[in-house]
Motif scaffolding. Sequence first.
Motif, PDB file in Angstrom:
ATOM      1  N   ARG A  26      10.543  20.092  59.169  1.00 18.95           N
ATOM      2  CA  ARG A  26       9.832  20.673  60.162  1.00 18.95           C
ATOM      3  C   ARG A  26      10.849  21.841  60.780  1.00 18.95           C
ATOM      4  O   ARG A  26      10.264  22.895  60.865  1.00 18.95           O
ATOM      5  N   TYR A  27      11.955  21.621  61.128  1.00 20.33           N
ATOM      6  CA  TYR A  27      13.035  22.649  61.082  1.00 20.33           C
ATOM      7  C   TYR A  27      13.132  23.733  60.648  1.00 20.33           C
ATOM      8  O   TYR A  27      12.962  24.860  60.845  1.00 20.33           O
ATOM      9  N   GLN A  28      13.299  23.301  59.198  1.00 12.00           N
ATOM     10  CA  GLN A  28      13.476  24.535  58.274  1.00 12.00           C
ATOM     11  C   GLN A  28      12.201  25.169  58.032  1.00 12.00           C
ATOM     12  O   GLN A  28      12.322  26.383  57.740  1.00 12.00           O
ATOM     13  N   ALA A  29      10.926  24.692  58.238  1.00 16.39           N
ATOM     14  CA  ALA A  29       9.664  25.343  58.199  1.00 16.39           C
ATOM     15  C   ALA A  29       9.375  26.279  59.484  1.00 16.39           C
ATOM     16  O   ALA A  29       8.224  26.870  59.483  1.00 16.39           O
ATOM     17  N   ALA A  30       9.934  25.907  60.552  1.00 12.78           N
ATOM     18  CA  ALA A  30       9.564  26.313  61.766  1.00 12.78           C
ATOM     19  C   ALA A  30       9.589  28.095  61.870  1.00 12.78           C
ATOM     20  O   ALA A  30      10.385  28.643  61.085  1.00 12.78           O
ATOM     21  N   ASP A  31       8.505  28.510  62.529  1.00 15.76           N
ATOM     22  CA  ASP A  31       8.379  29.996  62.617  1.00 15.76           C
ATOM     23  C   ASP A  31       9.130  30.579  63.741  1.00 15.76           C
ATOM     24  O   ASP A  31       9.186  31.859  63.649  1.00 15.76           O
ATOM     25  N   SER A  32       9.612  29.993  64.719  1.00 12.99           N
ATOM     26  CA  SER A  32      10.307  30.551  65.924  1.00 12.99           C
ATOM     27  C   SER A  32      11.418  30.085  66.361  1.00 12.99           C
ATOM     28  O   SER A  32      11.560  28.805  66.162  1.00 12.99           O
ATOM     29  N   ASP A  33      12.274  30.731  66.987  1.00 12.80           N
ATOM     30  CA  ASP A  33      13.340  29.949  67.526  1.00 12.80           C
ATOM     31  C   ASP A  33      13.015  28.840  68.756  1.00 12.80           C
ATOM     32  O   ASP A  33      13.684  27.649  68.930  1.00 12.80           O
ATOM     33  N   GLU A  34      11.878  29.243  69.263  1.00  7.38           N
ATOM     34  CA  GLU A  34      11.171  28.231  70.370  1.00  7.38           C
ATOM     35  C   GLU A  34      10.912  26.748  69.596  1.00  7.38           C
ATOM     36  O   GLU A  34      11.337  25.737  70.279  1.00  7.38           O
ATOM     37  N   GLU A  35      10.276  26.882  68.486  1.00  6.96           N
ATOM     38  CA  GLU A  35       9.913  25.764  67.790  1.00  6.96           C
ATOM     39  C   GLU A  35      10.978  25.180  67.332  1.00  6.96           C
ATOM     40  O   GLU A  35      11.170  23.878  67.348  1.00  6.96           O
ATOM     41  N   ARG A  36      12.254  25.626  66.701  1.00  7.54           N
ATOM     42  CA  ARG A  36      13.419  25.193  66.121  1.00  7.54           C
ATOM     43  C   ARG A  36      14.040  24.616  67.379  1.00  7.54           C
ATOM     44  O   ARG A  36      14.475  23.543  67.519  1.00  7.54           O
ATOM     45  N   HIS A  37      13.997  25.092  68.602  1.00  3.66           N
ATOM     46  CA  HIS A  37      14.601  24.504  69.874  1.00  3.66           C
ATOM     47  C   HIS A  37      13.934  23.057  70.104  1.00  3.66           C
ATOM     48  O   HIS A  37      14.589  21.981  70.244  1.00  3.66           O
ATOM     49  N   GLU A  38      12.786  23.046  69.877  1.00  6.56           N
ATOM     50  CA  GLU A  38      11.839  21.862  70.350  1.00  6.56           C
ATOM     51  C   GLU A  38      11.972  20.831  69.366  1.00  6.56           C
ATOM     52  O   GLU A  38      12.474  19.528  69.739  1.00  6.56           O
ATOM     53  N   ILE A  39      12.249  21.214  68.082  1.00  2.41           N
ATOM     54  CA  ILE A  39      12.697  20.110  66.965  1.00  2.41           C
ATOM     55  C   ILE A  39      13.985  19.532  67.056  1.00  2.41           C
ATOM     56  O   ILE A  39      14.316  18.574  67.105  1.00  2.41           O
ATOM     57  N   ALA A  40      14.848  20.730  67.624  1.00  2.00           N
ATOM     58  CA  ALA A  40      16.164  20.277  67.844  1.00  2.00           C
ATOM     59  C   ALA A  40      16.497  19.181  68.812  1.00  2.00           C
ATOM     60  O   ALA A  40      17.315  18.036  68.807  1.00  2.00           O
ATOM     61  N   LEU A  41      15.806  19.211  70.122  1.00  4.62           N
ATOM     62  CA  LEU A  41      15.618  18.169  71.133  1.00  4.62           C
ATOM     63  C   LEU A  41      15.290  17.072  70.683  1.00  4.62           C
ATOM     64  O   LEU A  41      15.687  15.870  71.125  1.00  4.62           O
ATOM     65  N   GLU A  42      14.113  16.952  69.891  1.00  2.00           N
ATOM     66  CA  GLU A  42      13.809  15.802  69.206  1.00  2.00           C
ATOM     67  C   GLU A  42      14.675  15.068  68.284  1.00  2.00           C
ATOM     68  O   GLU A  42      14.922  13.994  68.134  1.00  2.00           O
ATOM     69  N   MET A  43      15.618  15.673  67.516  1.00  5.12           N
ATOM     70  CA  MET A  43      16.616  15.369  66.665  1.00  5.12           C
ATOM     71  C   MET A  43      17.692  14.763  67.732  1.00  5.12           C
ATOM     72  O   MET A  43      18.064  13.450  67.217  1.00  5.12           O
ATOM     73  N   GLY A  44      17.970  15.274  68.995  1.00  2.42           N
ATOM     74  CA  GLY A  44      19.050  14.865  69.613  1.00  2.42           C
ATOM     75  C   GLY A  44      18.556  13.473  70.053  1.00  2.42           C
ATOM     76  O   GLY A  44      19.141  12.514  70.466  1.00  2.42           O
TER      77      GLY A  44
END
Length: 61
Positions: A26-44
């Motif tokens: 999902r992180y690799q396919a994310a379209d925006s920095d905001e989406e990547r940030h949300e996924i990174a929080l889930e990863m944490g």
Amino acid sequence: MFDTEMASSTDSSATVDDEVRQLYERYQAADSDEERHEIALEMGKLDGRRHAEIYAALEDE
């Protein structure tokens, strides 16, 4: 041969690995920095859960 506790631990690890893989995809396919940030929080959160499981297992030994 694995006892029940080890088998469940292995199953839990496999589930977490699958979750990590899905989040990474999902992180690799994310379209925006905001989406990547949300996924990174889930990863944490997932990483924190994994560490909690490791510490709990060590306390049980």
